[in-house]
Design a protein around this motif. Structure first.
Motif, PDB file in Angstrom:
ATOM      1  N   VAL A 138       0.510  -0.820   0.570  1.00  0.00           N
ATOM      2  CA  VAL A 138      -0.280  -0.058  -0.175  1.00  0.00           C
ATOM      3  C   VAL A 138       1.109   1.332   0.571  1.00  0.00           C
ATOM      4  CG1 VAL A 138      -1.962   1.456   1.284  1.00  0.00           C
ATOM      5  CG2 VAL A 138      -1.762  -1.161   0.894  1.00  0.00           C
ATOM      6  N   THR A 139       0.672   2.343  -0.756  1.00  0.00           N
ATOM      7  CA  THR A 139       1.148   3.144  -1.021  1.00  0.00           C
ATOM      8  C   THR A 139       0.507   4.160  -1.046  1.00  0.00           C
ATOM      9  OG1 THR A 139       0.542   3.444  -3.080  1.00  0.00           O
ATOM     10  CG2 THR A 139       2.879   2.059  -2.562  1.00  0.00           C
ATOM     11  N   ASP A 140       0.735   5.677  -0.448  1.00  0.00           N
ATOM     12  CA  ASP A 140       0.405   6.665  -0.434  1.00  0.00           C
ATOM     13  C   ASP A 140       0.548   7.996  -1.173  1.00  0.00           C
ATOM     14  OD1 ASP A 140      -1.444   8.573   1.349  1.00  0.00           O
ATOM     15  OD2 ASP A 140       0.438  10.050   1.115  1.00  0.00           O
ATOM     16  N   SER A 141       1.436   7.596  -2.321  1.00  0.00           N
ATOM     17  CA  SER A 141       0.443   8.052  -3.852  1.00  0.00           C
ATOM     18  C   SER A 141       1.065   6.976  -5.276  1.00  0.00           C
ATOM     19  CB  SER A 141       2.270   9.274  -3.920  1.00  0.00           C
ATOM     20  OG  SER A 141       2.392   9.582  -2.980  1.00  0.00           O
ATOM     21  N   PRO A 142      -0.017   6.864  -6.059  1.00  0.00           N
ATOM     22  CA  PRO A 142      -0.141   6.632  -6.897  1.00  0.00           C
ATOM     23  C   PRO A 142       1.263   6.329  -8.133  1.00  0.00           C
ATOM     24  CG  PRO A 142      -1.330   8.377  -7.467  1.00  0.00           C
ATOM     25  CD  PRO A 142      -1.542   8.765  -5.775  1.00  0.00           C
ATOM     26  N   PRO A 143       1.105   5.030  -8.376  1.00  0.00           N
ATOM     27  CA  PRO A 143       2.047   4.754  -9.630  1.00  0.00           C
ATOM     28  C   PRO A 143       1.996   5.528 -10.648  1.00  0.00           C
ATOM     29  CG  PRO A 143       0.996   2.562  -9.320  1.00  0.00           C
ATOM     30  CD  PRO A 143       0.107   4.200  -8.389  1.00  0.00           C
ATOM     31  N   LYS A 144       3.999   5.990 -10.944  1.00  0.00           N
ATOM     32  CA  LYS A 144       3.141   6.587 -12.448  1.00  0.00           C
ATOM     33  C   LYS A 144       2.612   5.568 -13.215  1.00  0.00           C
ATOM     34  CE  LYS A 144       7.770   9.746 -11.487  1.00  0.00           C
ATOM     35  NZ  LYS A 144       8.498   9.932 -12.474  1.00  0.00           N
ATOM     36  N   PRO A 145       1.942   6.270 -14.449  1.00  0.00           N
ATOM     37  CA  PRO A 145       1.177   5.684 -15.371  1.00  0.00           C
ATOM     38  C   PRO A 145       2.930   5.151 -16.415  1.00  0.00           C
ATOM     39  CG  PRO A 145       0.665   8.104 -15.259  1.00  0.00           C
ATOM     40  CD  PRO A 145       1.574   7.890 -14.345  1.00  0.00           C
ATOM     41  N   LYS A 146       2.158   4.355 -17.570  1.00  0.00           N
ATOM     42  CA  LYS A 146       3.257   4.135 -17.891  1.00  0.00           C
ATOM     43  C   LYS A 146       3.443   4.405 -19.599  1.00  0.00           C
ATOM     44  CE  LYS A 146       6.026   0.177 -19.958  1.00  0.00           C
ATOM     45  NZ  LYS A 146       5.524  -1.532 -20.124  1.00  0.00           N
ATOM     46  N   LEU A 147       4.804   5.741 -20.302  1.00  0.00           N
ATOM     47  CA  LEU A 147       4.255   5.889 -21.662  1.00  0.00           C
ATOM     48  C   LEU A 147       4.468   5.327 -22.683  1.00  0.00           C
ATOM     49  CD1 LEU A 147       4.638   9.296 -21.986  1.00  0.00           C
ATOM     50  CD2 LEU A 147       2.837   8.109 -21.953  1.00  0.00           C
ATOM     51  N   THR A 148       4.568   4.397 -23.786  1.00  0.00           N
ATOM     52  CA  THR A 148       5.137   3.362 -24.618  1.00  0.00           C
ATOM     53  C   THR A 148       4.511   3.899 -25.986  1.00  0.00           C
ATOM     54  OG1 THR A 148       3.928   1.960 -23.410  1.00  0.00           O
ATOM     55  CG2 THR A 148       4.955   1.210 -25.586  1.00  0.00           C
ATOM     56  N   PRO A 149       5.473   4.587 -27.223  1.00  0.00           N
ATOM     57  CA  PRO A 149       7.194   4.116 -26.548  1.00  0.00           C
ATOM     58  C   PRO A 149       7.765   4.861 -25.466  1.00  0.00           C
ATOM     59  CG  PRO A 149       7.229   4.813 -28.887  1.00  0.00           C
ATOM     60  CD  PRO A 149       5.857   5.546 -28.581  1.00  0.00           C
ATOM     61  N   GLU A 150       8.836   4.602 -24.882  1.00  0.00           N
ATOM     62  CA  GLU A 150       9.471   5.721 -23.891  1.00  0.00           C
ATOM     63  C   GLU A 150       9.899   6.777 -24.353  1.00  0.00           C
ATOM     64  OE1 GLU A 150      11.661   3.302 -21.417  1.00  0.00           O
ATOM     65  OE2 GLU A 150      10.063   2.023 -20.627  1.00  0.00           O
ATOM     66  N   ARG A 151      10.572   6.060 -26.069  1.00  0.00           N
ATOM     67  CA  ARG A 151      11.764   6.947 -26.799  1.00  0.00           C
ATOM     68  C   ARG A 151      11.117   7.040 -28.111  1.00  0.00           C
ATOM     69  NH1 ARG A 151      15.975   7.561 -29.683  1.00  0.00           N
ATOM     70  NH2 ARG A 151      17.185   9.605 -29.767  1.00  0.00           N
ATOM     71  N   VAL A 152      10.617   8.515 -28.448  1.00  0.00           N
ATOM     72  CA  VAL A 152      10.108   9.072 -30.083  1.00  0.00           C
ATOM     73  C   VAL A 152      11.251   9.933 -31.002  1.00  0.00           C
ATOM     74  CG1 VAL A 152       7.588   9.482 -31.386  1.00  0.00           C
ATOM     75  CG2 VAL A 152       7.945   8.817 -29.063  1.00  0.00           C
ATOM     76  N   GLU A 153      11.538   9.005 -32.168  1.00  0.00           N
ATOM     77  CA  GLU A 153      12.092   9.765 -33.386  1.00  0.00           C
ATOM     78  C   GLU A 153      11.105   9.563 -34.130  1.00  0.00           C
ATOM     79  OE1 GLU A 153      16.764  10.807 -33.095  1.00  0.00           O
ATOM     80  OE2 GLU A 153      16.305   9.175 -34.299  1.00  0.00           O
ATOM     81  N   VAL A 154      10.532  10.150 -35.133  1.00  0.00           N
ATOM     82  CA  VAL A 154       9.449  10.436 -36.039  1.00  0.00           C
ATOM     83  C   VAL A 154       9.944  11.081 -37.404  1.00  0.00           C
ATOM     84  CG1 VAL A 154       8.092   8.403 -34.839  1.00  0.00           C
ATOM     85  CG2 VAL A 154       7.651  11.226 -35.104  1.00  0.00           C
TER      86      VAL A 154
END
Length: 430
Positions: A138-154
């Motif tokens: 149990v944590t007092d702060s919610p976990p960070k969301p996960k972004l996909t992809p982590e690095r974007v080069e287009v």
């Protein structure tokens, strides 16, 4: 909530001639948010000889810490938990007859972090506590969301899809996901993970532009707690890297404004590009012709007074090239150097000084003339009006002057004759 969480298979997975054995499947660990609920996916297996004992009156329990810890009675999906020495409440949402022990526990607090074991009971011989359980942190702060992809080069113009997922330990209060900046519309979707826990996902799709290069994209998850209207947030970010040809190419002139002959002007080519501009080319227009006047990896061109005219530059990188608008350089008349300024100033000063001295001397001379005492004929001279002088007046004045001069000269001659006679008499005596 830690991504892909492996299942724990307790008991023997191989089933053969010996028949089924005691086994349970639950996530190895779950992260819960203080003040909210937590879903525990759970299925189990029992030996075949106990199948007849798994009847409608069977009950499931979660035990906190160990087999003899606080026991949480899960009656049914509508009944509350009966729990000893604990504030946790919840209910069984799975069907025990189908060997589904999935449950929801409410109002978790920080002190409820522990390992939880499952036990199945019936009035008959079926009474068994599974030795392996799930670790709930149990944590007092919610976990960070996960972004996909982590690095974007287009490349510029390409379609980009970003996915954001946030754990939903309490499925009845899933997090709300928002994107910053909002480049397009997105829809949240509650989904089931491989370990049967829940999460919310959102997909952002847009077309990459050079304006997006270096832009920070943020996905924010907003969690609502069970008690009151309290909310907690967490977020994850990434920076877009867009490859594009030179944009906004322009020429700046320094110094700006009027330029005098004999001075120099610096032209600078400015351009935005990714990857950065690798080569600059300078052009000068001569009538209808265009002449290359400079190339290289530097964006600066030095121009002197003899090089007036129309100029423009071209910026190039591996993605392409772009030319600037034309600038016109015009050099005005000569401009004194510092030494010339000093000489010119000195000459002007001497000229002014000479004029001042001359005026001063003229005024002094006039004052001296006016201050002289009266002389012979002064009264007569003063009475003269130059404009009224006649020839007769001039003759009278001249006679008076000759008479005066004659008297004086006669006296002088007498004195001289007297002195000469005296000198002759002296020589005769000798």
């Amino acid at each position: 909530m830690n991504g892909t969480v492996s299942f724990i298979l307790i008991g023997c997975l191989l089933q053969g001639a010996l028949g089924r054995d005691w086994a349970i499947w639950m996530p190895q660990s779950i992260e819960a948010l203080s003040g909210s609920c937590v879903l525990i996916p759970c299925t189990f297996e029992i030996p075949s000889e106990y199948d007849q004992d798994l009847a409608a009156n069977a009950k499931g329990r979660f035990m906190k810490g160990h087999a003899f810890g606080d026991r949480i009675l899960l009656e049914s999906s509508t009944a509350r938990l009966v729990i000893k020495r604990s504030s946790i409440q919840g209910y069984l949402i799975g069907n025990l007859l189908e060997k589904n022990c999935t449950s929801i526990l409410n109002n978790f607090t920080l002190r409820d972090s522990n390992k939880y074991l499952f036990r199945v009971e019936s009035p008959n011989l079926l009474k068994f506590s599974f030795k392996e359980g799930v670790q709930i942190n149990v944590t007092d702060s919610p976990p960070k969301p996960k972004l996909t992809p982590e690095r974007v080069e287009v490349m510029e113009g390409a379609s980009v899809s970003l996915s954001c997922s946030a754990a939903a330990p309490c499925p009845k209060l899933p997090p709300n996901l928002t994107w910053t900046p909002r480049l397009s519309d997105s829809v949240d979707q509650l989904q089931e993970n491989e370990d049967r826990t829940k999460s919310v996902s959102s997909v952002l799709t847009f077309t990459a532009s050079h304006l997006h290069h270096g832009q920070k994209i943020t996905c924010r998850a907003l969690y609502t707690l069970q008690q009151g209207d309290t909310q907690k947030t967490s977020e994850a970010s990434l920076t877009l890297r867009v490859l594009y040809s030179p944009e906004n190419t322009s020429v700046s002139v320094s110094p700006s404004g009027s330029v005098f002959a004999g001075s120099s002007v610096t032209l600078t080519c400015n351009s935005n590009a990714n990857p950065p501009v690798q080569n600059y080319t300078w052009y000068k227009m001569k009538g209808r012709d265009i002449e290359v006047v400079g190339t290289g990896d530097k964006s600066v061109l030095l121009v002197s007074a003899t090089d007036g005219g129309h100029y423009f530059c071209e910026a190039r990188n591996p993605r392409g090239a772009q030319r600037s608008e034309t600038v016109f350089l015009f050099f005005e008349g000569s401009k004194c150097s510092l030494a010339q300024h000093i000489i010119c100033g000195t000459l002007v000063f001497l000229y002014i000084l000479t004029v001042c001295v001359g005026v001063y001397k003229y005024k002094s001379l006039c004052k001296q003339i006016q201050a002289q005492p009266g002389e012979k004929g002064k009264d007569t001279y003063d009475r003269l009006q130059i404009s009224t002088i006649t020839s007769s007046d001039y003759d009278v004045i001249r006679k008076d002057m000759d008479a005066s001069r004659g008297t004086d000269e006669g006296t002088c001659d007498y004195e001289n004759i007297k002195r000469n006679k005296q000198k002759g008499a002296a020589r005769n005596v000798q």
